[in-house]
Write a protein that holds these residues in place. Structure first.
Motif, PDB file in Angstrom:
ATOM      1  N   SER A  26       0.827  -1.208   0.000  1.00  0.00           N
ATOM      2  CA  SER A  26       0.000   0.000   0.000  1.00  0.00           C
ATOM      3  C   SER A  26       0.860   1.257   0.000  1.00  0.00           C
ATOM      4  CB  SER A  26      -0.916   0.016   1.235  1.00  0.00           C
ATOM      5  OG  SER A  26      -1.778  -1.095   1.261  1.00  0.00           O
ATOM      6  N   SER A 119      -1.723  -3.536  -5.351  1.00  0.00           N
ATOM      7  CA  SER A 119      -1.058  -2.235  -5.381  1.00  0.00           C
ATOM      8  C   SER A 119      -1.688  -1.334  -6.437  1.00  0.00           C
ATOM      9  CB  SER A 119       0.435  -2.405  -5.656  1.00  0.00           C
ATOM     10  OG  SER A 119       1.099  -1.162  -5.688  1.00  0.00           O
ATOM     11  N   ILE A 122      -4.967  -0.059  -5.035  1.00  0.00           N
ATOM     12  CA  ILE A 122      -4.670   0.921  -3.990  1.00  0.00           C
ATOM     13  C   ILE A 122      -4.274   2.256  -4.619  1.00  0.00           C
ATOM     14  CG2 ILE A 122      -3.014   1.549  -2.178  1.00  0.00           C
ATOM     15  CD1 ILE A 122      -5.126  -0.361  -1.210  1.00  0.00           C
TER      16      ILE A 122
END
Length: 251
Positions: A26, A119, A122
């Motif tokens: 993150s 990812s 995010i």
């Protein structure tokens, strides 16, 4: 082999290491926004959009977070077999220790790609929260493709480190340190050919990532050499497994 891979995913549901990996993945996007916000106005990027955010996230992931997280998780999964004394138990079932290692590494390759997807999403969330606008779908599709390929390439680049430092119990943490340095020193390699050879940067060459803004060099590396680098790393990993584990729990 499928049974081994499935078992690894079942184990992960009970392990905190997966949560650590998700938290770690993150940070690339968050760090990208944070860096932009705290940088002095003269150094800030004027048109900071989703394309810029994805580029920053890719760079931060490759040079800092992915090598460390993938080595930590891969090494941890192998280290469990030492902590749980699996070597003795394998003498009663038709599975050799090398086969178990292969299964774990394949499972970790799938996890690395899934963490790349994580990812990516995010990054979308962070960008949306901070008010970035998307002019069209091009940066979204490009970012998705790059994160998928980059995750696998970065994982392959640290595979030899995972295997080599996991030959003894709890030694995998040394591999985490090595992977961190491995990623950090990649920032100083500006020669195009060396970037194609250096494992961490070979993935960036494969996804055609422009390193000019981050390394002050615009020379493009060789796609073919980068693919050869990935193939050599897989071969080296296979040799390390054969040399390190072939004598353990042979059936």
């Amino acid at each position: 082999m499928i049974g081994i891979i499935r078992a690894e995913f079942i184990k992960l549901k009970r392990l905190h290491i997966l949560l650590i990996g998700m938290i770690g993945m993150s940070f690339p996007a968050i760090l990208s926004i944070f860096t932009q916000k705290v940088t002095i106005p003269e150094k800030q990027i004027r048109n900071f959009d989703f394309t810029t955010l994805f580029n920053h996230t890719v760079w931060n992931s490759t040079t800092i977070f992915m090598p460390v997280i993938f080595t930590l998780m891969g090494g941890y999964l192998i280290n469990l077999e030492y902590k749980n004394d699996t070597l003795k138990n394998l003498s009663t079932i038709p599975i050799s220790f090398p086969r178990l290692i292969y299964g774990k590494l394949i499972a970790m390759s799938i996890i690395s790609i899934l963490l790349g997807y994580y990812s990516y999403f995010i990054t979308l969330i962070v960008g949306s929260i901070t008010g970035l606008t998307v002019p069209d779908l091009t940066p979204l599709l490009k970012g998705f493709k790059q994160m998928t390929v980059l995750s696998l390439c970065t994982y392959i680049s640290v595979l030899p480190i995972i295997v080599f430092t996991s030959r003894k119990q709890d030694a995998f943490m040394g591999g985490v340190v090595v992977s961190f340095l491995f990623g950090y020193f990649s920032m100083f390699i500006k020669n195009a050919t060396l970037r194609s050879i250096y494992p961490i940067l070979a993935g960036l060459t494969i996804i055609r990532f422009d390193t000019n803004q981050y390394m002050n060099t615009s020379g493009s590396g060789s796609f073919i050499i980068s693919l050869i680098t990935m193939a050599i790393l897989l071969l080296l990993t296979n040799l390390l497994i054969i040399m390190s584990y072939s004598g353990n729990a042979h059936t």
